[in-house]
Design an enzyme around this catalytic site. Structure first.
Site, PDB file in Angstrom:
ATOM      1  N   GLU A  91      16.795  27.514  -6.477  1.00 18.38           N
ATOM      2  CA  GLU A  91      16.027  28.555  -7.159  1.00 18.38           C
ATOM      3  C   GLU A  91      16.752  29.047  -8.394  1.00 18.38           C
ATOM      4  O   GLU A  91      17.984  29.125  -8.418  1.00 18.38           O
ATOM      5  CB  GLU A  91      15.882  29.764  -6.232  1.00 18.38           C
ATOM      6  CG  GLU A  91      15.039  29.515  -5.034  1.00 18.38           C
ATOM      7  CD  GLU A  91      14.959  30.745  -4.142  1.00 18.38           C
ATOM      8  OE1 GLU A  91      14.529  30.580  -3.004  1.00 18.38           O
ATOM      9  OE2 GLU A  91      15.328  31.851  -4.588  1.00 18.38           O
ATOM     10  N   CYS A 104      19.213  33.743 -13.896  1.00 18.56           N
ATOM     11  CA  CYS A 104      20.183  33.723 -12.806  1.00 18.56           C
ATOM     12  C   CYS A 104      20.182  32.300 -12.245  1.00 18.56           C
ATOM     13  O   CYS A 104      19.155  31.834 -11.747  1.00 18.56           O
ATOM     14  CB  CYS A 104      19.697  34.739 -11.785  1.00 18.56           C
ATOM     15  SG  CYS A 104      20.702  34.869 -10.353  1.00 18.56           S
ATOM     16  N   CYS A 111      24.434  27.312   0.792  1.00 20.38           N
ATOM     17  CA  CYS A 111      25.704  28.029   0.610  1.00 20.38           C
ATOM     18  C   CYS A 111      26.469  28.038   1.929  1.00 20.38           C
ATOM     19  O   CYS A 111      25.877  28.230   2.988  1.00 20.38           O
ATOM     20  CB  CYS A 111      25.437  29.462   0.157  1.00 20.38           C
ATOM     21  SG  CYS A 111      26.956  30.360  -0.222  1.00 20.38           S
ATOM     22  N   CYS A 115      27.004  34.953   4.151  1.00 17.24           N
ATOM     23  CA  CYS A 115      26.960  36.419   4.103  1.00 17.24           C
ATOM     24  C   CYS A 115      25.742  36.875   4.915  1.00 17.24           C
ATOM     25  O   CYS A 115      24.654  36.325   4.757  1.00 17.24           O
ATOM     26  CB  CYS A 115      26.864  36.914   2.664  1.00 17.24           C
ATOM     27  SG  CYS A 115      28.233  36.325   1.649  1.00 17.24           S
ATOM     28  N   CYS A 118      22.257  37.892   3.353  1.00 22.73           N
ATOM     29  CA  CYS A 118      21.732  37.021   2.295  1.00 22.73           C
ATOM     30  C   CYS A 118      20.896  35.893   2.881  1.00 22.73           C
ATOM     31  O   CYS A 118      21.359  35.168   3.769  1.00 22.73           O
ATOM     32  CB  CYS A 118      22.901  36.458   1.486  1.00 22.73           C
ATOM     33  SG  CYS A 118      22.387  35.216   0.288  1.00 22.73           S
ATOM     34  N   CYS A 341      17.483  36.228  -3.688  1.00 24.11           N
ATOM     35  CA  CYS A 341      18.026  34.873  -3.646  1.00 24.11           C
ATOM     36  C   CYS A 341      17.726  34.157  -2.328  1.00 24.11           C
ATOM     37  O   CYS A 341      18.008  34.662  -1.258  1.00 24.11           O
ATOM     38  CB  CYS A 341      19.537  34.996  -3.870  1.00 24.11           C
ATOM     39  SG  CYS A 341      20.467  33.543  -3.530  1.00 24.11           S
TER      40      CYS A 341
END
Ligand code: SF4
Length: 352
Positions: A91, A104, A111, A115, A118, A341
């Site tokens: 994205e 961004c 990832c 976290c 997220c 995100c």
């Protein structure tokens, strides 16, 4: 297979052309077609000789990622799901302001940092993005905004680039570094280093090197002490807050210009939004020049947190402001298009 030219540094492009018997000066002309004019079709590169164009066509490609889904918010925020040659999807988001705007960009597919607040953290890391794929996101954004050839700094919509999308940029440092070099080149996309920000969840050992690149630094902080941060952000078990703050100090020491560090802080109800947390934050950042960026949390399906109330967010901000810190509350952008995100990719994957 044809070789991709996007993502090569100018030196690499010169070497590439020399390897096929072309003069190095042609690299600059080609560079301008690719990065200043945004041209992907060799046939349209009219200032290059016909023979040279034929050779380029035979051996190389210039590709921008394919935008497979675009959502445009009522507030002008645009979110794109982009696909690369191997089918990997990421994205990118464009957030317009009055007379400028930031794109961004993602640096990894998925990832590994996990976290807890997220959505991207729920998508496992597939791979790093190449420099071409990182720069390609900005090129595709310029395609969508019709901003070719490169406009002057004053009259372009896409003025800033933020490495804050999917992935941890400092775990893909070499490609991020190459991408910054390409974005910043004055004969190409000409995005000033002052307008490039790298955001990290806390890979402390690499932070000082960002000062050498001349770019701005943002930290995804989200907790004022190790105990809480260990729970929210697993990277903290590797690089503690003490190491992180020391790296930030080293960054500011090395910076040629004065750069405030942005400390991003997402407010989670009854988790990190107490005034005690705000007080701890002010102590944590002693000795640094920082501004806080307070982010209202947007819940996603399956997330274990709730957003803080507006009242509590404002109390938190006031506490910081009373201690002379800038602590703006980030305006909610693109709420109607799932602009946080990772959400668009998750939703898209569900449907496919
Ligand atoms: S906040 Fe950043 S580092 Fe953490 S999981 Fe999300 S994308 Fe990864």
């Amino acid at each position: 297979m044809k070789k991709e030219l996007v993502g090569l540094s100018l030196d690499e492009l010169k070497k590439e052309l020399e390897s096929i018997g072309q003069k190095a000066f042609r690299a600059k002309q080609l560079w301008q077609w690719i990065y200043n004019k945004g041209e992907t079709d060799f046939d349209k590169m009219s200032s290059l000789s016909k023979d040279f164009r034929s050779e380029l066509k035979e051996k190389y490609t210039v590709t921008h990622p394919e935008i497979i889904l675009e959502q445009i918010s009522t507030d002008g925020t645009r979110k794109w799901l982009m696909r690369f040659k191997d089918g990997a999807e990421i994205e990118s988001v464009f957030i317009p302001e009055e007379d400028c705007g930031a794109v961004c960009v993602s640096t990894q597919v998925g990832c590994a940092q996990g976290c807890k607040f997220c959505n991207t953290g729920t998508q496992k890391l597939m791979r790093n993005l190449t420099a071409a794929e990182i720069v390609g996101q900005v090129m595709a954004a310029r395609d969508a905004l019709h901003e070719w050839p490169t406009k002057t700094d004053e009259n372009r919509l896409l003025s800033n680039v933020v490495f804050m999308g999917m992935g941890e940029p400092l775990y893909n440092f070499d490609n991020v570094k190459t991408a910054i070099g390409i974005l910043n080149d004055g004969d190409g996309m000409a995005i000033s280093k002052r307008k490039i920000t790298v955001s990290t969840a806390g890979r402390a050992d690499k932070i000082p090197e960002l000062a050498d690149l001349g770019v701005k630094l943002a930290i995804s902080l989200h907790a004022p002490n190790n105990e809480l941060r260990n729970k929210l952000m697993p990277i903290n078990r590797k690089f503690s807050l003490e190491e992180l703050m020391a790296a930030c100090k080293e960054y500011q020491k090395r910076c040629e210009r004065r750069h405030f560090i942005t400390m991003a802080y997402v407010l989670l109800k009854d988790v990190n939004d107490s005034l005690e947390c705000a007080k701890e934050l002010t102590e944590l950042v002693k000795g640094l020049e920082v501004k806080f960026n307070l982010i209202p949390f947007h819940p996603w399906e399956g997330c274990p947190f709730e957003p803080s109330s507006n009242n509590q967010i404002h109390r938190f901000a006031k506490f910081l402001e009373d201690k002379w810190f800038a602590a703006p509350i980030r305006r909610t952008r693109g709420e109607d298009i799932m602009a946080a995100c990772g959400q668009l990719k998750t939703e898209h994957n569900k449907k496919c």
